[in-house]
Design an enzyme around this catalytic site. Sequence first.
Site, PDB file in Angstrom:
ATOM      1  CB  ALA A   8      -0.921  -0.015   1.221  1.00 58.01           C
ATOM      2  CB  ALA A 132       2.197   6.738  -6.953  1.00 57.55           C
ATOM      3  CE  LYS A 190       8.408   2.385 -16.197  1.00 59.08           C
ATOM      4  NZ  LYS A 190       7.567   2.086 -15.077  1.00 59.08           N
ATOM      5  CG  ASN A 194      12.019   2.294 -14.538  1.00 52.69           C
ATOM      6  OD1 ASN A 194      11.342   1.317 -14.852  1.00 52.69           O
ATOM      7  ND2 ASN A 194      11.449   3.407 -14.128  1.00 52.69           N
ATOM      8  CG  ASN A 198      13.512   5.188 -12.021  1.00 54.71           C
ATOM      9  OD1 ASN A 198      12.980   5.884 -12.882  1.00 54.71           O
ATOM     10  ND2 ASN A 198      12.830   4.342 -11.290  1.00 54.71           N
ATOM     11  CB  SER A 262       9.860   4.883  -7.645  1.00 56.58           C
ATOM     12  OG  SER A 262      10.474   4.126  -8.653  1.00 56.58           O
ATOM     13  CD  GLU A 275      11.965  -0.997  -7.227  1.00 55.18           C
ATOM     14  OE1 GLU A 275      11.753   0.003  -7.947  1.00 55.18           O
ATOM     15  OE2 GLU A 275      11.140  -1.901  -7.071  1.00 55.18           O
TER      16      GLU A 275
END
Length: 314
Positions: A8, A132, A190, A194, A198, A262, A275
Amino acid sequence: MKITILGAGGMGSRFAIKLHKKGNDVKLIDGWQINVDTIKKNGIFANFNGEELFEYIPIISPEEIEKDEQQADLIIVFTKSYQLREMLQGVKQIIGPNTYVLCLLNGMGHEEVLKEFVPKQNILLGITMWTAIMEAPGRVKLFGTGDVEMQNLEPGSDHKKFAEEVVGVLSDAGLNARYSENVKYSIYRKAALNGTLNSLCTILECNIGQLGKTKEAETLLKEIIAEFAAVGAKEGINLDQEEVYEHIYQTFLGDITEHYPSMYQDLIKNHRPTEIDFINGAISSKGTKYGVPTPYCTLLTQLIHAKEQIINVS
Ligand SMILES: NC(=O)C1=CN([C@@H]2O[C@H](COP(=O)(O)OP(=O)(O)OC[C@H]3O[C@@H](n4cnc5c(N)ncnc54)[C@H](OP(=O)(O)O)[C@@H]3O)[C@@H](O)[C@H]2O)C=CC1
Ligand SMILES: CC(C)(CO)C(=O)C(=O)O
């Protein structure tokens, strides 16, 4: 549809809100206790393109799963890559023979972990360009547009019907999904995105728009994409480097220029591990395995790990 979302955080909350609003039976499972407690008490607070809302969605921690907990039709995983195995282990009793698991995590190699817990024919792989930001426990900021591409891990199987149903459910909820004809290509594409945005935004401590305005962005992007392409070719993925560059370049012009990727949020804002090993680090390791030089990805991986140590991530 009965949907359980694992994680979440920012993305789990975005998908949960959209799917719940559309009338799906959504439940969240998250391992961050203060987040679980806050959402139980107040719902998820979201700043949604400037509009503020609360969405009340059931949430539990893996420890709270009841012995007789019902198995979900669909599980969507939105943990961090390095949390995936532990999360699946913690919830394995809700993964039944008829449960499908959709993985939309950034990075590569997640199917190997998924296969430890989920029958191969029930695994759905995908990517998403939605964004997000987790601002605090139970509090997210959501803006911009995005999409979802997904496909069965075993494309030829008769399990495609359910995957197409999931595409319909996500699209009805406004998440703009489509069934991919080659999701392994999309995952590489993708990961290349990233592996540029990222890691570079995290090292440079900037957002996507700021990176795009630097004179060096074009060269950096092209060199990194070339490494993803060279390694991909060894795995039967022939990346169209110009198209991938154009795809990434479009993020410098569109509605996510103010997004801090992120990885930036993890390391710079939250002082948490990144990551990187599933993105540039994966290309660096595969490059070593195949004898393909990957100097940019290797350097970026080393720099991010060094930064994790300096910041003393927890
Ligand atoms: N954010 C984005 O814009 C995008 C993210 N993605 C990908 O989606 C996946 C999920 O990412 P995202 O939603 O950003 O992840 P978040 O960091 O927002 O949340 C993931 C999990 O991390 C833990 N967590 C998050 N913040 C904290 C904190 N401050 N302290 C302690 N625990 C925390 C929580 O679980 P727990 O307690 O169990 O650790 C949470 O469920 C990743 O693979 C990411 O790369 C893909 C596209 C865009
Ligand atoms: C927004 C986007 C697409 C690129 O950085 C992303 O995947 C992330 O933030 O992790």
